[in-house]
Structure formats: structure tokens, C-alpha cells
Design an enzyme around this catalytic site. Structure first.
Site, PDB file in Angstrom:
ATOM      1  N   SER A 137       2.624   4.042  -7.479  1.00 15.43           N
ATOM      2  CA  SER A 137       2.308   2.681  -7.897  1.00 15.43           C
ATOM      3  C   SER A 137       3.142   1.734  -7.053  1.00 15.43           C
ATOM      4  O   SER A 137       4.285   2.054  -6.695  1.00 15.43           O
ATOM      5  CB  SER A 137       2.668   2.507  -9.375  1.00 15.43           C
ATOM      6  OG  SER A 137       2.762   1.136  -9.691  1.00 15.43           O
ATOM      7  N   ARG A 165       4.494  -0.746  -8.141  1.00 18.54           N
ATOM      8  CA  ARG A 165       5.625  -1.124  -8.989  1.00 18.54           C
ATOM      9  C   ARG A 165       6.745  -0.079  -8.971  1.00 18.54           C
ATOM     10  O   ARG A 165       7.843  -0.362  -9.455  1.00 18.54           O
ATOM     11  CB  ARG A 165       5.161  -1.373 -10.426  1.00 18.54           C
ATOM     12  CG  ARG A 165       4.330  -2.642 -10.561  1.00 18.54           C
ATOM     13  CD  ARG A 165       4.119  -3.052 -12.005  1.00 18.54           C
ATOM     14  NE  ARG A 165       3.579  -4.397 -12.095  1.00 18.54           N
ATOM     15  CZ  ARG A 165       2.280  -4.686 -12.245  1.00 18.54           C
ATOM     16  NH1 ARG A 165       1.395  -3.714 -12.327  1.00 18.54           N
ATOM     17  NH2 ARG A 165       1.872  -5.929 -12.315  1.00 18.54           N
ATOM     18  N   GLN A 177      -9.152  -0.163 -16.242  1.00 22.70           N
ATOM     19  CA  GLN A 177      -9.762  -1.055 -15.252  1.00 22.70           C
ATOM     20  C   GLN A 177     -11.042  -0.425 -14.707  1.00 22.70           C
ATOM     21  O   GLN A 177     -12.081  -1.078 -14.603  1.00 22.70           O
ATOM     22  CB  GLN A 177      -8.756  -1.293 -14.136  1.00 22.70           C
ATOM     23  CG  GLN A 177      -9.308  -1.989 -12.920  1.00 22.70           C
ATOM     24  CD  GLN A 177      -8.217  -2.265 -11.912  1.00 22.70           C
ATOM     25  OE1 GLN A 177      -7.386  -3.133 -12.116  1.00 22.70           O
ATOM     26  NE2 GLN A 177      -8.211  -1.545 -10.809  1.00 22.70           N
ATOM     27  N   GLY A 195      -9.061   3.447  -8.314  1.00 24.25           N
ATOM     28  CA  GLY A 195      -8.278   4.632  -8.674  1.00 24.25           C
ATOM     29  C   GLY A 195      -8.383   4.959 -10.155  1.00 24.25           C
ATOM     30  O   GLY A 195      -8.398   4.057 -11.003  1.00 24.25           O
ATOM     31  N   GLN A 196      -8.418   6.244 -10.442  1.00 23.51           N
ATOM     32  CA  GLN A 196      -8.380   6.724 -11.830  1.00 23.51           C
ATOM     33  C   GLN A 196      -7.042   6.357 -12.480  1.00 23.51           C
ATOM     34  O   GLN A 196      -6.918   6.322 -13.693  1.00 23.51           O
ATOM     35  CB  GLN A 196      -8.599   8.250 -11.810  1.00 23.51           C
ATOM     36  CG  GLN A 196      -8.519   8.945 -13.142  1.00 23.51           C
ATOM     37  CD  GLN A 196      -9.603   8.475 -14.106  1.00 23.51           C
ATOM     38  OE1 GLN A 196     -10.723   8.201 -13.703  1.00 23.51           O
ATOM     39  NE2 GLN A 196      -9.251   8.385 -15.380  1.00 23.51           N
ATOM     40  N   ASP A 244      -5.762   3.511 -12.769  1.00 23.53           N
ATOM     41  CA  ASP A 244      -6.013   2.379 -13.671  1.00 23.53           C
ATOM     42  C   ASP A 244      -7.313   2.665 -14.419  1.00 23.53           C
ATOM     43  O   ASP A 244      -8.341   2.044 -14.166  1.00 23.53           O
ATOM     44  CB  ASP A 244      -6.106   1.087 -12.863  1.00 23.53           C
ATOM     45  CG  ASP A 244      -4.793   0.782 -12.168  1.00 23.53           C
ATOM     46  OD1 ASP A 244      -3.934   0.156 -12.770  1.00 23.53           O
ATOM     47  OD2 ASP A 244      -4.612   1.245 -11.017  1.00 23.53           O
ATOM     48  N   HIS A 294      -3.380   4.200  -2.616  1.00 20.26           N
ATOM     49  CA  HIS A 294      -4.352   3.317  -1.969  1.00 20.26           C
ATOM     50  C   HIS A 294      -4.977   4.029  -0.768  1.00 20.26           C
ATOM     51  O   HIS A 294      -6.178   3.951  -0.543  1.00 20.26           O
ATOM     52  CB  HIS A 294      -3.666   2.049  -1.433  1.00 20.26           C
ATOM     53  CG  HIS A 294      -3.019   1.202  -2.476  1.00 20.26           C
ATOM     54  ND1 HIS A 294      -1.662   1.002  -2.533  1.00 20.26           N
ATOM     55  CD2 HIS A 294      -3.540   0.480  -3.490  1.00 20.26           C
ATOM     56  CE1 HIS A 294      -1.377   0.185  -3.532  1.00 20.26           C
ATOM     57  NE2 HIS A 294      -2.488  -0.140  -4.142  1.00 20.26           N
ATOM     58  N   LEU A 347       0.815  -1.215   0.000  1.00 23.77           N
ATOM     59  CA  LEU A 347       0.000   0.000   0.000  1.00 23.77           C
ATOM     60  C   LEU A 347       0.849   1.266   0.000  1.00 23.77           C
ATOM     61  O   LEU A 347       1.898   1.334   0.634  1.00 23.77           O
ATOM     62  CB  LEU A 347      -0.921  -0.003   1.224  1.00 23.77           C
ATOM     63  CG  LEU A 347      -1.865  -1.209   1.333  1.00 23.77           C
ATOM     64  CD1 LEU A 347      -2.767  -1.072   2.548  1.00 23.77           C
ATOM     65  CD2 LEU A 347      -2.706  -1.378   0.070  1.00 23.77           C
ATOM     66  N   HIS A 348       0.353   2.259  -0.733  1.00 19.46           N
ATOM     67  CA  HIS A 348       1.016   3.568  -0.783  1.00 19.46           C
ATOM     68  C   HIS A 348      -0.047   4.644  -0.687  1.00 19.46           C
ATOM     69  O   HIS A 348      -1.244   4.335  -0.497  1.00 19.46           O
ATOM     70  CB  HIS A 348       1.849   3.687  -2.071  1.00 19.46           C
ATOM     71  CG  HIS A 348       1.074   3.348  -3.313  1.00 19.46           C
ATOM     72  ND1 HIS A 348       0.048   4.128  -3.783  1.00 19.46           N
ATOM     73  CD2 HIS A 348       1.164   2.295  -4.162  1.00 19.46           C
ATOM     74  CE1 HIS A 348      -0.447   3.586  -4.879  1.00 19.46           C
ATOM     75  NE2 HIS A 348       0.210   2.461  -5.134  1.00 19.46           N
TER      76      HIS A 348
HETATM   77  P1  AMP Z   1      -3.453  -2.107  -6.999  1.00 16.36           P
HETATM   78  O1  AMP Z   1      -3.029  -2.492  -5.637  1.00 16.36           O
HETATM   79  O2  AMP Z   1      -2.364  -1.628  -7.884  1.00 16.36           O
HETATM   80  O3  AMP Z   1      -4.339  -3.136  -7.643  1.00 16.36           O
HETATM   81  O4  AMP Z   1      -4.391  -0.835  -6.781  1.00 16.36           O
HETATM   82  C1  AMP Z   1      -5.525  -0.906  -5.965  1.00 16.36           C
HETATM   83  C2  AMP Z   1      -6.376   0.313  -6.221  1.00 16.36           C
HETATM   84  O5  AMP Z   1      -5.639   1.479  -5.919  1.00 16.36           O
HETATM   85  C3  AMP Z   1      -6.799   0.408  -7.687  1.00 16.36           C
HETATM   86  O6  AMP Z   1      -8.146   0.840  -7.751  1.00 16.36           O
HETATM   87  C4  AMP Z   1      -5.856   1.445  -8.221  1.00 16.36           C
HETATM   88  O7  AMP Z   1      -6.375   2.154  -9.323  1.00 16.36           O
HETATM   89  C5  AMP Z   1      -5.684   2.354  -7.026  1.00 16.36           C
HETATM   90  N1  AMP Z   1      -4.449   3.118  -7.155  1.00 16.36           N
HETATM   91  C6  AMP Z   1      -3.217   2.634  -7.420  1.00 16.36           C
HETATM   92  N2  AMP Z   1      -2.328   3.646  -7.539  1.00 16.36           N
HETATM   93  C7  AMP Z   1      -3.006   4.793  -7.357  1.00 16.36           C
HETATM   94  C8  AMP Z   1      -2.659   6.179  -7.367  1.00 16.36           C
HETATM   95  N3  AMP Z   1      -1.418   6.595  -7.591  1.00 16.36           N
HETATM   96  N4  AMP Z   1      -3.631   7.085  -7.134  1.00 16.36           N
HETATM   97  C9  AMP Z   1      -4.904   6.674  -6.917  1.00 16.36           C
HETATM   98  N5  AMP Z   1      -5.294   5.400  -6.883  1.00 16.36           N
HETATM   99  C10 AMP Z   1      -4.367   4.458  -7.114  1.00 16.36           C
END
Ligand code: AMP
Length: 563
Positions: free
Chosen positions: A241, A243, A209, A203-204, A206, A64, A60-61
Site C-alpha cells: 500500500s 500508506r 471499492q 486491485g482486490q 480495495d 500497482h 506506485l508500488h
Molecule cells: P491507489 O493508488 O491506492 O488508489 O491504488 C490504485 C489501484 O491499485 C487500486 O485499484 C488498488 O486496489 C490497487 N492496489 C493497491 N494496492 C494493491 C496491492 N497491494 N495489490 C494489488 N493491487 C493494489
């Protein structure tokens, strides 16, 4: 948990320790049975409990956390799922290396006030029949064990699939990630079905998605509101991210060119060239400045359907993917070709409707009279003899009606089902029944959609409790208009002067207003909240003209000559 009947030191301490644990600690479940058990008991204690779900893959960052914070503000229960979904990784992708940091995730969730984390294994999610390995269990995700992990083999032929429209999965990231969005669709369908949240947060960042999930929820009539959160960025502009953990400091700096490229495209767009060719050329040229960043694609598509766009009529999603070393990164920006929207929210009695009407005139924008919309539906119920107490019949009635407006700032025309009701909706009978009608969730849901439809081309000012937070979260200017309880009571008393309630005391009015504030900010449907990016105007010592001046000033400052 019941308190000890006979209090000895041990039971007393352990009882309170347990209580404290229950208050402070986030619950972590790895099994579907435990999650269901938890949610069922919470919901049976309070049947209308709102549940917010934030699906994640962990590590998480701040991106999230922004979704989690929003979910915390809007729901009684917040659930965060942490699951590195093997279905959405291709055979040569980074499933094994994907960052996993369970202890830190748990701590961050706890600090953010999350109630429950759901962190299942692949076997728990997909069953023994489909999963060839138990190696992904949450407990096994330590760094040392991670290196021993193999690619989890999922036998897709033994799983029910969810297939999003091909037109949405064959563009953008779909081209280089076959099967990815199908894998996302399966896991999101499962999570939504398990948790049955009131709202689910994505999140916008993605954007593809998000569009696919909105479509999924719409097509399957899933009883959930999909809420989108804005992209959270590092100071350099790099979109946060999980990543990014793969990147060196230098690579992170190099990767920030993606955001600058999106900004370049946005500037080209703002200067008046609304073509895809111009926006894409600007973005590509900007990325080319940084040779370490290899652009995979830059595309301009419709943000909802993801269909390629040649020209932006109302909104376009400019999305990019690039590699920095072996790390694949994505980013995007929405290019809007619409006139600005001004959203005015605030507590009852702060003078919102007067101010909004006057601000609309001063800014030459359309006053979206949301009250008139509720009145039109009330008028329709009365005219058709549909009892307002019969929620089901009202839902049926409003869902098959249509509203028409003339978005010219000078017009007040409102039609329902083809009939002009501009005058008729001001009748005493409508006035006396409108708040009853507005309390029906189906009515509100219908009108929020209507309001968003009106806002597609912008050029409007609207007021309410959640215009800036929910109806138009992308509004260019958000105002939170407020005044102290004392001042609002004084104004209310003046209004009541010539009515049959003229004898009411100031203390009583103050008490009523304070009660209404409490009710408005805690109500389940459309609570009053100040948007994080709203400008607060405290009107205690301001005249209406001064308030309008401030709004006009803010508008000019924000929007300048762009409107
Ligand atoms: P993930 O863990 O990468 O699957 O992301 C989980 C949720 O967090 C998804 O809905 C992503 O779009 C959102 N998310 C990831 N990075 C960001 C970001 N930088 N800003 C806003 N939402 C994010």
C-alpha cells in the site's frame, strides 16, 4: 512527425532522437485537452485500438505495477492516471500527507511500458468553480511545497455527484469514511468517461471499492470491462500500500499480523466451519496477539453486493481495517465454499478437448463444454432464421436466450430456451457455422458470463484460450497444455489421413498452425495467454494417458482431499 527531406546532421539526429523519445518515453499529460487529443489521434489511426486504464493515486508500488503489467499484456495502449483525489479524503484524513512521488512514478511507468500518464490537478478535474486552490498542481508536488499545501477545498454543491447504493457504502470502510466511496465513484466515472478504456484495472486489495465500481459500471451500462488484480504482498504478508510508507520497520512487522489473521480465518473456514462467527473470531483472536495493531473492523460480506453474511454459501469477503499508530490499513481475503475449478488453456491442436474431457472423468468433475455452448447459440440462430452475418440481430437473439445444464459430471444435457439440444447441436449445419458465430463479440460476452455463472459452485473443468486468464482467474488449478508446432502438425496430419485433405503436406500444416498461433495470441478478443500461475504441460513426448496422470497428480497436490 515527418523525416527531414534534406538530411543535414542536425535534422537527422534530432529526427531520430525524437523518434526514440516517442518509442521509449511515456507521455505525461496534466490536461484533459491533451489527453483527449492523444487518445483521439491514436484511435483515429486504429479504430479498434484496445486501451487499458489503471487508475491510481500514485506513489506506485508492486501492487500497482502488477495491474499495469496485466494492462500492458492485454491492450495496445496503457494509460495510468495519477491523481490524489481530494473528494475521497475526509477533513481529518491524510490528503496533505499522502505520499507523492512524481519522478519515481514516471520512471516506473516508463519501465513498465506505459504509454501515457494522466496526472491532472484538482482544478483541471473539477474546474475553477469547484476548487478553491491551485496548490495541488502536479508540478507543485515536491516535498518542500507539499508541506505548504493546504487541504484542497472542493465545493461539492457545484459538482454532479455519483451516488453508489447506500448498502454498499454504509458497511466496512464506509462506516468510518463517510463520503469516501461517493468521491471514488465521481473520479472513476470521470476517468472512465475521459479515457473510454476497453478495460479498467482495479486491485482486490480495495475490495469494497472494486465491488462498488463493478456495480457502477453495470448500473450505468458503461462500455468497459472491469478487471480485478490479486493482492500483492510483501514477504511478511503485509499487503502493499502507498500508506505503508508511513510505517516504521517495526510497525510493518506488527502490521503483518493482519495477513496472519486472514489466514487463520481461512484455515478455520477450510476445516469446515463456514459461519461468519467462526471466521471472525479466528481473525480477531489472531490480531489480538499484536497489541500495536488496533482492529477497526473485521466483517464477512458477499463479495459482490457487500451484504453481511452469516454463513458462506459460495463466496465470502472477509475484510479487515486496523490502525497501526496513526496509519489506517486494510486487507481482505475471499473465502470460497465451492468445489475446485480446473482451467485448461493452450494453443490449437494441443489436444485440449480430448484431455479436458478425460481429465473431467478422472477427477469426477463436470466437463464444461464451452464449444457446445457456442453450438447451442448457432443452432438457435439457424432455427430462428436469424442471419449470422447480422451481428446486431444475433446480439439481440442471444441476449434474450437462456441456457440450462445439468452439472452432474455424467450428464451432457444442454437446453436452450427450454429445448433440449444435446443431440441437435452436433449436426453438420451447426458445425459449419459455429466458428462464424463464435467470432461475434456479443456472443462471446454472453457466453463468458454464462460460463462464470456455471462456475459459481465450481466442480468443473473447462478448456479454451483464456479460461484461466479471463473466465476463471480464480481457478484452483490452471494448466497450459502445449506442444511444438511440429508435433501438433504431425498429429493434425494423422487426423486428416482419411479425409479429403489427406494430400496436404506437413510443411503446409506447419505453416497453417504457426499462423493460427500468431493469430490466437494477438487477437483482440480473448487472446491466448498463459496465466502467470498456470502449470505448463509440454505434450510432445507424452501419451494422452500420461497427460491425464499429470493433471490428476497436480490436482491432488494442489487440492488434496479438500474437493
Ligand atoms: P491507489 O493508488 O491506492 O488508489 O491504488 C490504485 C489501484 O491499485 C487500486 O485499484 C488498488 O486496489 C490497487 N492496489 C493497491 N494496492 C494493491 C496491492 N497491494 N495489490 C494489488 N493491487 C493494489
Amino acid at each position: 512527425m515527418t523525416p527531414a527531406m534534406s538530411i543535414n546532421d542536425y535534422t537527422f539526429t534530432s529526427y531520430w532522437a525524437e523518434c526514440l523519445q516517442e518509442i521509449l518515453a511515456v507521455r505525461l499529460f496534466t490536461t484533459i485537452a491533451a489527453l483527449r487529443c492523444y487518445l483521439n489521434s491514436q484511435k483515429s489511426a486504429a479504430p479498434h485500438l484496445t486501451v487499458g486504464l489503471v487508475p491510481t493515486m500514485g506513489a506506485l508500488h508492486a501492487g500497482h505495477l502488477s495491474l499495469i503489467q496485466r494492462a500492458r499484456q492485454e491492450n495496445a495502449i496503457v494509460a495510468v492516471s495519477i491523481f490524489v483525489n481530494p473528494l475521497q479524503f475526509g477533513p481529518t484524513e491524510d490528503f496533505q500527507d499522502y505520499p507523492r512521488n512524481q519522478e519515481q512514478d514516471r520512471l516506473l511507468c516508463e519501465q513498465a511500458g506505459v504509454d501515457v500518464i494522466f496526472a491532472p490537478s484538482a482544478t483541471e478535474m473539477f474546474g475553477n468553480q469547484a476548487v478553491d486552490s491551485l496548490r495541488d498542481s502536479f508540478a507543485a508536488r515536491t516535498d518542500t511545497e507539499k508541506t505548504a499545501q493546504k487541504q484542497i477545498e472542493i465545493d461539492l454543491s457545484s459538482l454532479t455527484q455519483v451516488v453508489p447504493p447506500q448498502a454498499m457504502t454504509s458497511v466496512l470502510c464506509g462506516k468510518s469514511r463517510p463520503g469516501h466511496f461517493q468521491g471514488v465513484a465521481v473520479i472513476v466515472t470521470k476517468l472512465l468517461s475521459l479515457v473510454q478504456p476497453t478495460k479498467a484495472y482495479f486491485g482486490q486489495k480495495d475490495a469494497q471499492q472494486l465491488a462498488m465500481i463493478r456495480k457502477l459500471a453495470f448500473d450505468f451500462n458503461l462500455p468497459v470491462e472491469i478487471v480485478a488484480g490479486p493482492i500483492v504482498r510483501e514477504e511478511s504478508g503485509l499487503a502493499m500500500s502507498s500508506r505503508n510508507l508511513y510505517l516504521t520497520v517495526e510497525q510493518k512487522q506488527q502490521a503483518s499480523v493482519l495477513y496472519r489473521a486472514l489466514q487463520q480465518a481461512s484455515e478455520t473456514f477450510a476445516s469446515g466451519d463456514r459461519t461468519a462467527a467462526a471466521a471472525l473470531a479466528a481473525a480477531q483472536a489472531a490480531v489480538a496477539v499484536e497489541p500495536a495493531v488496533e482492529l477497526e473492523y473485521a466483517e464477512l460480506v458477499d463479495p459482490d453486493t457487500l451484504a453481511p453474511l452469516q454463513v458462506v454459501e459460495t463466496a465470502g469477503l472477509l475484510a479487515v481495517a486496523a490502525r497501526v499508530g496513526s496509519t489506517r490499513l486494510i486487507d481482505n481475503i475471499i473465502l470460497r465454499n465451492r468445489r475446485p475449478i480446473v482451467a485448461i488453456d493452450g494453443p490449437a491442436g494441443a489436444g485440449k478437448s480430448t484431455v479436458t474431457r478425460l481429465a473431467a472423468t478422472a477427477l469426477n468433475l463436470f466437463y464444461l463444454d464451452t464449444g457446445a455452448m457456442y453450438r447451442a447459440l448457432t443452432w438457435l440462430a439457424l432455427k430462428t432464421g436469424t442471419p449470422i452475418s447480422d451481428e446486431w440481430a444475433i446480439a439481440e437473439l442471444v441476449s434474450s436466450s437462456y441456457l440450462e445444464y445439468n452439472l452432474d459430471p455424467a450428464s451432457k444435457m444442454l437446453k436452450i430456451n427450454g429445448e433440449d439440444v444435446t443431440e441437435a447441436i452436433r449436426s453438420l449445419e451447426v458445425t459449419s457455422r459455429v466458428s462464424e458465430m463464435a467470432a461475434i463479440p456479443a456472443v462471446r460476452q454472453f457466453l463468458v458470463e454464462e460460463q462464470r455463472r456455471c462456475g459459481k459452485k465450481g466442480g468443473i473443468v473447462a478448456e479454451g484460450r483464456d479460461i484461466g486468464t479471463n473466465v476463471f482467474p480464480d481457478a484452483e488449478l490452471k494448466i497450459f497444455l502445449t506442444a511444438s508446432v511440429q508435433e501438433r502438425s504431425r498429429r493434425r496430419l494423422l487426423e486428416l489421413k482419411d479425409t479429403d485433405r489427406a494430400n496436404i503436406s506437413l510443411a503446409q500444416v506447419e505453416q497453417d498452425i504457426a499462423l493460427r498461433d500468431e493469430k490466437d495470441s494477438t487477437r483482440e478478443v480473448a487472446p491466448l495467454r498463459k496465466a502467470a500461475d498456470a502449470v505448463e504441460i509440454q505434450t510432445d513426448n507424452l501419451t494422452v494417458a500420461e497427460v491425464i496422470d499429470r493433471i490428476v497428480g497436480l490436482y491432488k497436490q494442489r487440492i488434496g482431499s479438500k474437493s
